[in-house]
Design a protein around this motif. Structure first.
Motif, short mmCIF file in Angstrom:
data_model
loop_
_atom_site.label_atom_id
_atom_site.label_comp_id
_atom_site.label_asym_id
_atom_site.label_seq_id
_atom_site.Cartn_x
_atom_site.Cartn_y
_atom_site.Cartn_z
N LYS A 170 1.06 -1.27 -0.08
CA LYS A 170 -0.12 -0.11 0.02
C LYS A 170 0.92 1.19 0.05
O LYS A 170 1.71 1.25 0.70
N ARG A 171 0.44 2.13 -0.83
CA ARG A 171 1.13 3.61 -0.73
C ARG A 171 0.15 4.45 -0.06
O ARG A 171 -1.11 4.38 -0.59
N ILE A 172 0.49 5.12 0.87
CA ILE A 172 -0.33 6.27 1.44
C ILE A 172 0.37 7.42 1.48
O ILE A 172 1.19 7.91 1.76
N ASP A 173 -0.65 8.45 0.89
CA ASP A 173 -0.24 9.96 0.45
C ASP A 173 -0.46 10.86 1.71
O ASP A 173 -1.77 10.90 1.81
N LEU A 174 0.40 11.20 2.24
CA LEU A 174 0.26 12.38 3.24
C LEU A 174 0.36 13.64 3.08
O LEU A 174 0.51 14.51 3.92
N ASN A 175 -0.27 14.19 1.76
CA ASN A 175 -0.03 15.37 1.28
C ASN A 175 1.41 16.07 1.57
O ASN A 175 2.47 15.65 0.90
N ASN A 176 1.41 17.04 2.19
CA ASN A 176 2.35 17.77 2.50
C ASN A 176 3.46 17.00 3.20
O ASN A 176 4.45 17.88 3.54
N TRP A 177 3.05 16.00 3.98
CA TRP A 177 4.08 15.08 4.97
C TRP A 177 4.57 14.19 4.16
O TRP A 177 5.04 12.95 4.84
N GLY A 178 4.60 14.14 2.81
CA GLY A 178 5.26 13.03 2.07
C GLY A 178 4.28 11.74 1.89
O GLY A 178 2.91 11.83 1.91
#
Length: 731
Positions: free
Chosen positions: A308-316
């Motif tokens: 799984k890839r989890i996008d944390l927006n501005n946190w990478g």
């Protein structure tokens, strides 16, 4: 408890694969592949086929980014390299590994990396497999590998437990190897090895399966220097399956399963005479050529993974892989009922089994351009069982035989245990040319021994110039004893029998703890030409070693109280167009003192000497070398021809003298293998491939073991000149 967990993993794997197929197979079009851009059904996830391929490739790259090799020494076998080596995909894994620097050859298909006896970690698509019981047969095959990397040196914090080397196998898939392929291979020594592969894709689901059968008359090394061995036939089956489904552009579920089953005759050494002077029911002699010992081995493993890839927006973003795994293995030894008793004083019918299952989670979080945080854990439950019925003869207190009628002693037992580890590390890019990777591991084991350790790891990599890389690292290692190889024997059961040991002490095998230092550099001398030099040193407490004691070829673990292992490796490689050339050389020195566990396996004078002196470990080999070259004629055509040759040179493993255990080195030797692979146009869509291999081209007669040494069983000689040929066709 282990059986319940095993069933949970098994049924969860089946349910997950069924769910993947139901979710991703286009509604109303099972077995059909939609054209690019065509809808896969109103209720199903819509993918374009090109997008699926791109997503799978991106997820493969993300999975590799979870596993850092920063600061370690990495030797990679590309898909082309695996096909080029003599025997190609028919080559066993140990023969592939011998082409890496610092890898020494031993009997029974064993290899030693940088002066360690075993201690090799095997990973499939990033998931660490538990150790198994196989000695002769190798449960993992070259055939299903798309590429392999061998990591050695000061490993980052992610790698725990087995640390001499990490062999990471990236498997073939339905995307990388589509279609059906058949192969028939064989030749000398009754060699026959048919195989089949099949890969494909249906929408967002892809699969790959392979299987092969092997039979020949050289299953184990010959104990004599003769060309043909007596009683040495083997029959082996291997199977592998991979199933993967892309749920969305950031999620993939995959399943892996494999199985191995092998039957081996233990080869005979003619001309041997019983030396114990025993009488069994009126018989006191036996023809060693007529011994009938046999061993069976089997292994099954399975892995269920979620990536799984989890996008944390501005946190990478976070890339994560969570896996459940199970591995079951068994080994059985059937002796010669009369011969073993006369030659060894005991006829042991032995069986061992081991079931291991657990979970592994690895994740990387790229916080910013300067820091990538990696963290994860592994937990494993394990149950081992040993069942031995030994037929012996009674003796009096002076050791004189009192009856010619053998009787049986049953020594059975089982043990449940666990081990676990977790880690946290940071890859800190201090400057564009300077990177520091540092972290901690916490490991614990509760099996026959109950121990734990917190281990710091640090590596620094400096790239002062284009094509120049320096690295240095330190790793604190904690290596639990191989649970499946530890089975405390009830020594008291054998008092006043022909199997009574001279030493009755049997201390528990402990975990090895060590400080490991590594420094090296890599230099691109010119385009396509690279050289590498690496030096290492390990200082160990309770160093783990393994030996064969008695007739069953079942390895037993023991500890040296203190040990020092050090050496250096060198490699050079050139690869450009049709020509590739490589060469490796390594120096190693491995010394240990004072055996502090499983002492009953050793003679009193041997134990006394080792307690007072550092000795060479039995697997210590001063110099190793390997190399090879390949050239492709008519490159880029349907009729290309590839010619290759490889070589292995070894200075010789250790042997004992009258006064010093492991005090001598066996004679040095070198062997050469050659191969010719010709593409053929048979009028089918894809070309056929005809190959011809010669193993041990010069028919060198070389001794891997001479039957002496600490923990060494019978003598073993290497394979004599062997001609093999094969034909394969992909559809």
């Amino acid at each position: 408890m282990p059986d319940r967990i095993h069933n949970v993993v098994k049924y969860a794997s089946l349910a997950a694969s069924f769910a993947v197929v139901l979710t991703l197979t286009p509604a109303g079009a099972a077995g059909q592949t939609p054209a690019a851009g065509q809808s896969a059904g109103a209720d199903a996830t819509v993918f374009e086929l090109d997008a699926v391929v791109a997503t799978a490739a991106r997820l493969d790259e993300a999975r590799l980014s979870i596993q850092p090799s920063l600061g370690a020494s990495v030797y990679t076998f590309s898909p082309e390299a695996l096909r080029t080596i003599p025997q190609g995909e028919n080559a066993p894994l140990n023969q592939i590994l011998l082409q890496a620097p610092g890898v020494a050859q031993d009997s029974f298909g064993q290899v030693h990396i940088r002066g360690d006896h075993a201690n090799v970690q095997f990973r499939i698509n990033g998931v660490q497999l538990p150790e198994g019981l196989s000695v002769f047969g190798q449960a993992l095959q070259t055939r299903f590998a798309n590429s392999m990397s061998l990591l050695t040196g000061a490993l980052p914090a992610q790698y725990g437990f087995q640390t001499a080397g990490v062999l990471d196998i990236q498997t073939k898939t339905g995307i990388t190897n589509p279609g059906l392929a058949y192969s028939i291979y064989g030749g000398g020594f009754g060699w026959l090895q048919p195989s089949v592969e099949y890969g494909g894709r249906n929408g967002a689901v892809d699969w790959y399966v392979s299987g092969d059968y092997l039979q020949n008359n050289r299953g184990i090394e010959n104990p004599a220097s003769t060309f043909n061995a007596l009683h040495d036939a083997t029959r082996q089956l291997h199977g592998f399956a991979y199933l993967s489904g892309v749920l969305d552009p950031d999620t993939r579920v995959s399943m892996i399963g494999g199985a191995f089953d092998g039957r081996f005759q233990i080869p005979n050494n003619p001309g041997q005479v019983p030396q114990l002077g025993l009488n069994v029911n009126g018989l006191s002699t036996f023809n060693s050529s007529a011994l009938n010992e046999n061993q069976s081995e089997s292994t099954q493993f399975g892995i269920l993974s979620l990536q799984k890839r989890i996008d944390l927006n501005n946190w990478g973003d976070i890339n994560l892989q969570a896996s459940a795994f199970v591995r079951n293995s068994a080994l059985g030894f059937a002796p010669d009922s009369l011969g073993d008793l006369l030659f060894n004083g005991v006829t042991p019918y032995a069986r061992r089994s081991n079931l291991a299952e657990g979970a592994q989670i690895d994740a990387s979080w790229r916080i910013n351009d300067s820091h990538t945080l990696r963290f994860g854990l592994l937990g494993q439950l394990e149950r081992t069982a040993y069942n031995t019925t030994s037929f012996v003869l009674p003796v009096d207190d002076a050791g004189a035989q009192t009856s010619a009628v053998p009787f049986g002693i049953v020594d059975n037992g089982s043990k449940f245990g666990w081990l676990g580890g977790l880690y946290l590390q940071d890859e800190w890019r201090i400057a564009p040319t300077l990177t520091l990777n540092y972290g901690l591991r916490a490991d614990a084991v509760n099996q026959y021994t109950n121990e734990g350790q917190i281990s710091p790891r640090v590596n620094i990599v400096w790239k002062p110039l284009e094509g120049t890389v320096f690295h240095a690292g330190y790793s604190r290692y904690f290596v639990p004893p191989p649970f499946e190889l530890v089975s405390p024997t009830s020594v008291a059961l054998f008092v006043n029998t022909t199997a009574a040991p001279s030493v009755t002490q049997d201390s528990i095998v402990k975990a090895e703890r060590s400080n490991y230092f590594d420094v090296g550099f890599s230099q691109v001398v010119m385009p396509h030409l690279t050289v590498n030099l690496d030096g290492y040193y390990k200082q160990a407490v309770n160093l783990l070693d393994e030996g064969q004691f008695g007739a069953p070829i079942i390895l037993t673990a023991f500890n040296y109280a203190n040990a020092n292992v050090g050496g250096a490796t060198f490699s050079i490689a050139y690869d450009d167009g049709p020509l590739s050339v490589y060469a490796n050389a390594a120096y190693s020195r491995a010394l240990g003192t004072n055996i502090v566990s499983a002492q009953f396996n050793f003679a009193p004078d041997e134990l006394a000497y080792i307690a007072q002196h550092y000795i060479h470990l039995d697997h210590d080999q001063t110099w190793t070398g390997s190399g090879g070259a390949a050239y492709t004629f008519n490159m880029g055509t349907k009729y290309r021809t590839k010619v290759s040759i490889d070589a292995v040179a070894q200075s010789g493993l250790r042997a004992s003298t009258d006064n010093v255990p492991n005090g001598a080195s066996l004679p040095a030797y070198a062997t050469f293998n050659a191969s010719v692979v010709q593409k053929l146009d048979l009028g089918l869509e894809q070309a056929a491939e005809l190959r011809f291999d010669v193993l041990n081209l010069g028919d060198a007669i070389y001794e891997i073991r001479d039957g002496t040494g600490v923990g060494v069983g019978a003598s073993q000689y290497g394979l004599r000149r062997t001609f093999l040929a094969g034909l394969s066709q992909r559809f």
